[in-house]
Design a protein around this motif. Structure first.
Motif, PDB file in Angstrom:
ATOM      1  N   LEU A  11       0.663  -1.183   0.084  1.00 18.77           N
ATOM      2  CA  LEU A  11      -0.003   0.096  -0.030  1.00 18.77           C
ATOM      3  C   LEU A  11       0.845   1.166   0.145  1.00 18.77           C
ATOM      4  O   LEU A  11       0.311   2.292   0.518  1.00 18.77           O
ATOM      5  CB  LEU A  11      -0.904   0.166   1.324  1.00 18.77           C
ATOM      6  CG  LEU A  11      -2.221  -1.096   1.092  1.00 18.77           C
ATOM      7  CD1 LEU A  11      -2.817  -0.981   2.416  1.00 18.77           C
ATOM      8  CD2 LEU A  11      -2.992  -0.753  -0.068  1.00 18.77           C
ATOM      9  N   HIS A  12       1.995   1.288  -0.460  1.00 17.69           N
ATOM     10  CA  HIS A  12       3.067   2.098  -0.382  1.00 17.69           C
ATOM     11  C   HIS A  12       2.372   3.308  -1.718  1.00 17.69           C
ATOM     12  O   HIS A  12       2.243   4.758  -1.381  1.00 17.69           O
ATOM     13  CB  HIS A  12       4.480   1.969  -0.752  1.00 17.69           C
ATOM     14  CG  HIS A  12       5.456   2.857  -0.951  1.00 17.69           C
ATOM     15  ND1 HIS A  12       5.593   3.591   0.325  1.00 17.69           N
ATOM     16  CD2 HIS A  12       6.041   3.660  -1.832  1.00 17.69           C
ATOM     17  CE1 HIS A  12       6.385   4.650   0.189  1.00 17.69           C
ATOM     18  NE2 HIS A  12       6.884   4.585  -1.411  1.00 17.69           N
ATOM     19  N   GLU A  13       2.048   2.764  -2.723  1.00 15.75           N
ATOM     20  CA  GLU A  13       1.574   3.427  -3.851  1.00 15.75           C
ATOM     21  C   GLU A  13       0.253   2.969  -4.339  1.00 15.75           C
ATOM     22  O   GLU A  13       0.219   1.901  -4.408  1.00 15.75           O
ATOM     23  CB  GLU A  13       2.413   3.662  -4.923  1.00 15.75           C
ATOM     24  CG  GLU A  13       3.822   4.297  -4.709  1.00 15.75           C
ATOM     25  CD  GLU A  13       3.644   5.702  -4.635  1.00 15.75           C
ATOM     26  OE1 GLU A  13       2.673   6.467  -4.941  1.00 15.75           O
ATOM     27  OE2 GLU A  13       4.503   6.432  -3.977  1.00 15.75           O
ATOM     28  N   ILE A  14      -0.927   3.807  -4.376  1.00  7.45           N
ATOM     29  CA  ILE A  14      -2.095   3.300  -4.673  1.00  7.45           C
ATOM     30  C   ILE A  14      -2.304   3.143  -6.219  1.00  7.45           C
ATOM     31  O   ILE A  14      -2.718   4.576  -6.612  1.00  7.45           O
ATOM     32  CB  ILE A  14      -3.194   4.157  -3.997  1.00  7.45           C
ATOM     33  CG1 ILE A  14      -2.837   4.054  -2.346  1.00  7.45           C
ATOM     34  CG2 ILE A  14      -4.648   3.525  -4.317  1.00  7.45           C
ATOM     35  CD1 ILE A  14      -2.672   2.744  -1.781  1.00  7.45           C
ATOM     36  N   ASP A  15      -2.028   2.369  -6.850  1.00  5.45           N
ATOM     37  CA  ASP A  15      -1.970   2.363  -8.273  1.00  5.45           C
ATOM     38  C   ASP A  15      -2.619   1.219  -8.908  1.00  5.45           C
ATOM     39  O   ASP A  15      -2.591   0.907 -10.009  1.00  5.45           O
ATOM     40  CB  ASP A  15      -0.558   2.495  -8.696  1.00  5.45           C
ATOM     41  CG  ASP A  15       0.322   1.193  -8.406  1.00  5.45           C
ATOM     42  OD1 ASP A  15      -0.288   0.225  -7.561  1.00  5.45           O
ATOM     43  OD2 ASP A  15       1.522   1.055  -8.379  1.00  5.45           O
ATOM     44  N   SER A  16      -3.756   0.945  -8.174  1.00 11.79           N
ATOM     45  CA  SER A  16      -4.693  -0.105  -8.965  1.00 11.79           C
ATOM     46  C   SER A  16      -6.015  -0.113  -8.240  1.00 11.79           C
ATOM     47  O   SER A  16      -6.138   0.393  -7.044  1.00 11.79           O
ATOM     48  CB  SER A  16      -4.055  -1.573  -8.604  1.00 11.79           C
ATOM     49  OG  SER A  16      -4.226  -2.240  -7.184  1.00 11.79           O
ATOM     50  N   ASN A  17      -6.997  -0.807  -8.803  1.00 12.25           N
ATOM     51  CA  ASN A  17      -8.487  -0.906  -8.409  1.00 12.25           C
ATOM     52  C   ASN A  17      -8.387  -1.582  -6.905  1.00 12.25           C
ATOM     53  O   ASN A  17      -9.138  -0.829  -5.897  1.00 12.25           O
ATOM     54  CB  ASN A  17      -9.335  -1.291  -9.094  1.00 12.25           C
ATOM     55  CG  ASN A  17      -9.442  -0.831 -10.543  1.00 12.25           C
ATOM     56  OD1 ASN A  17      -8.987   0.258 -10.671  1.00 12.25           O
ATOM     57  ND2 ASN A  17      -9.919  -1.587 -11.484  1.00 12.25           N
ATOM     58  N   MET A 100       6.359  -0.868   8.021  1.00 15.79           N
ATOM     59  CA  MET A 100       6.102  -0.170   6.502  1.00 15.79           C
ATOM     60  C   MET A 100       4.735   0.068   6.068  1.00 15.79           C
ATOM     61  O   MET A 100       3.976   0.971   5.820  1.00 15.79           O
ATOM     62  CB  MET A 100       6.872  -0.898   5.536  1.00 15.79           C
ATOM     63  CG  MET A 100       6.874   0.014   4.414  1.00 15.79           C
ATOM     64  SD  MET A 100       8.300  -0.813   3.214  1.00 15.79           S
ATOM     65  CE  MET A 100       7.956   0.417   1.653  1.00 15.79           C
ATOM     66  N   LEU A 101       3.898  -0.999   6.365  1.00 13.78           N
ATOM     67  CA  LEU A 101       2.772  -1.031   6.373  1.00 13.78           C
ATOM     68  C   LEU A 101       1.804   0.138   6.883  1.00 13.78           C
ATOM     69  O   LEU A 101       1.045   0.929   6.453  1.00 13.78           O
ATOM     70  CB  LEU A 101       1.849  -2.434   6.370  1.00 13.78           C
ATOM     71  CG  LEU A 101       0.380  -2.474   6.032  1.00 13.78           C
ATOM     72  CD1 LEU A 101      -0.089  -2.264   4.939  1.00 13.78           C
ATOM     73  CD2 LEU A 101      -0.275  -3.866   6.524  1.00 13.78           C
ATOM     74  N   LEU A 105       0.094   3.465   5.279  1.00 17.55           N
ATOM     75  CA  LEU A 105      -1.384   3.755   5.736  1.00 17.55           C
ATOM     76  C   LEU A 105      -1.468   5.369   6.135  1.00 17.55           C
ATOM     77  O   LEU A 105      -2.424   5.985   5.763  1.00 17.55           O
ATOM     78  CB  LEU A 105      -1.896   2.928   6.905  1.00 17.55           C
ATOM     79  CG  LEU A 105      -2.296   1.438   6.315  1.00 17.55           C
ATOM     80  CD1 LEU A 105      -2.639   0.792   7.506  1.00 17.55           C
ATOM     81  CD2 LEU A 105      -3.270   1.524   5.214  1.00 17.55           C
ATOM     82  N   VAL A 106      -0.448   5.591   6.987  1.00 18.76           N
ATOM     83  CA  VAL A 106      -0.518   6.970   7.603  1.00 18.76           C
ATOM     84  C   VAL A 106      -0.366   8.239   6.323  1.00 18.76           C
ATOM     85  O   VAL A 106      -0.852   9.158   6.289  1.00 18.76           O
ATOM     86  CB  VAL A 106       0.666   7.162   8.628  1.00 18.76           C
ATOM     87  CG1 VAL A 106       0.765   8.915   9.023  1.00 18.76           C
ATOM     88  CG2 VAL A 106       0.266   6.238   9.752  1.00 18.76           C
ATOM     89  N   LYS A 107       0.728   7.617   5.398  1.00 19.69           N
ATOM     90  CA  LYS A 107       1.023   8.333   4.332  1.00 19.69           C
ATOM     91  C   LYS A 107      -0.024   8.378   3.533  1.00 19.69           C
ATOM     92  O   LYS A 107      -0.196   9.734   2.708  1.00 19.69           O
ATOM     93  CB  LYS A 107       2.123   7.700   3.437  1.00 19.69           C
ATOM     94  CG  LYS A 107       2.566   8.124   2.180  1.00 19.69           C
ATOM     95  CD  LYS A 107       3.695   7.204   1.465  1.00 19.69           C
ATOM     96  CE  LYS A 107       3.755   7.668   0.064  1.00 19.69           C
ATOM     97  NZ  LYS A 107       2.785   6.790  -1.008  1.00 19.69           N
TER      98      LYS A 107
END
Length: 332
Positions: A11-17, A100-101, A105-107
């Motif tokens: 979930l570092h980059e939200i790049d998918s459905n 990291m997860l 999530l905070v990010k």
């Protein structure tokens, strides 16, 4: 136990459905815990934990989330507590560690202790092209779809509850994506702190919203029980729309007290009723009287033959046979 190496940055980059859906679902029903714990040597160390918990009937979706993370952690059942906090029949819980997860999530807008402060993600956090998946994820957590019987049909409605900031931004985003959407934002009275509820009840808007929200969804990115209800609603609303189109061609044949005959279409009916039926004899023009005349009934006389103030609907039986879902004449 944490996530496997190939999933620690899922979930570092939200790049998918899928990522947009699960991030939003966590925003509604997840818990991002960051706290200090005491080790055996009496020293404190930072601990990170992400918890996802759903009602007893939604176990399958908890398993789907675990699969999305690639985790092998146990999904456990939590009995209802004495104060009822865990829900009426208990709940299924999945927990995983991971610095990291938790920080990702905070990010992306899902911090610890978010229940009173949660905000709609920015476009930088979640691109607009994933908007319907974001809305569906949050809806599966803090949304509801319900219906109640009225006359000879069901009235469908959906509601989404959230913080004032979240709901106001959601409303704005929905209006940008669906310009014709009609919503109603109201204060949520069941909670002490400031929360709002976004409702969609208008037939055309609800049909539009549900089709849009579930577009591109998969079996793993939609809550089964809400999806089944949504499909039932879509089916009924589409059938009602079909009946309405058939009804629009019907002409009412109306005879005045002087014997003059008028042919009035469904679209012409509201202005005809105001200008001739009611205002002609000084009667008040209110919704009840519109409905009364349209259904061929009046409260005073109990008439069912289409009479009102000396006016008569000659083909009242034909109109009743082609009954519109919300009553035999549409009310705008």
């Amino acid at each position: 136990m944490g996530l496997p190496k190939n999933k620690i940055d899922v979930l570092h980059e939200i790049d998918s459905n899928d990522k947009a859906y699960w991030l939003a679902f966590l925003g509604a029903d997840g818990c991002n815990k960051q706290r200090l714990r005491l080790n055996k040597n009496g020293k404190y160390y930072p601990a990170y934990e992400v918890e996802f918990r759903l009602a007893k009937k939604d176990k399958e979706q908890v398993l789907n989330f675990r699969e999305f993370l690639g985790s092998s952690n146990k999904v456990s059942f939590v009995e209802r507590s004495k104060n009822g906090y865990e829900g009426g029949t208990g709940s299924w819980k999945f927990t995983t560690g991971g610095k990291m997860l938790s920080k990702d999530l905070v990010k992306n807008g899902c911090p610890p202790r978010k229940s009173k402060t949660y905000k709609f993600p920015t476009e930088k956090q979640v691109p607009n092209k994933f908007l319907n998946h974001t809305v569906r994820g949050y809806f599966d957590g803090d949304g509801s779809i319900f219906n109640y019987p009225k006359s000879n049909h069901n009235v469908w409605s959906i509601g989404i509850t959230g913080t004032e900031s979240y709901i106001k931004t959601l409303d704005k985003k929905l209006k940008e994506a669906l310009p014709e959407l009609v919503t109603n934002v109201q204060k949520e009275k069941r909670v002490k702190h400031r929360m709002l509820n976004l409702m969609v009840s208008n037939r055309k808007s609800l049909l539009m919203f549900l089709k849009w929200m579930y577009k591109g969804s998969t079996e793993k990115t939609r809550l089964p029980r809400k999806y089944e209800k949504a499909m039932s609603a879509i089916k009924e609303l589409e059938e009602n729309s079909r009946k309405l189109k058939e009804f629009e061609n019907l002409k009412l044949i109306i005879r005045s007290p002087e014997g003059k005959i008028f042919e009035v279409t469904e679209k012409e009916w509201p202005s005809f009723a105001v200008k001739i039926i009611f205002r002609g004899d000084g009667s008040r023009t209110n919704k009840y009287k519109f409905k009364a005349l349209r259904s061929g009934r009046t409260k005073k006389t109990g008439s069912t033959d289409g009479h009102r103030n000396g006016w008569e609907i000659l083909n009242i039986e034909e109109a009743k046979e082609r009954k519109y879902p919300r009553g035999w004449m549409r009310m705008e």
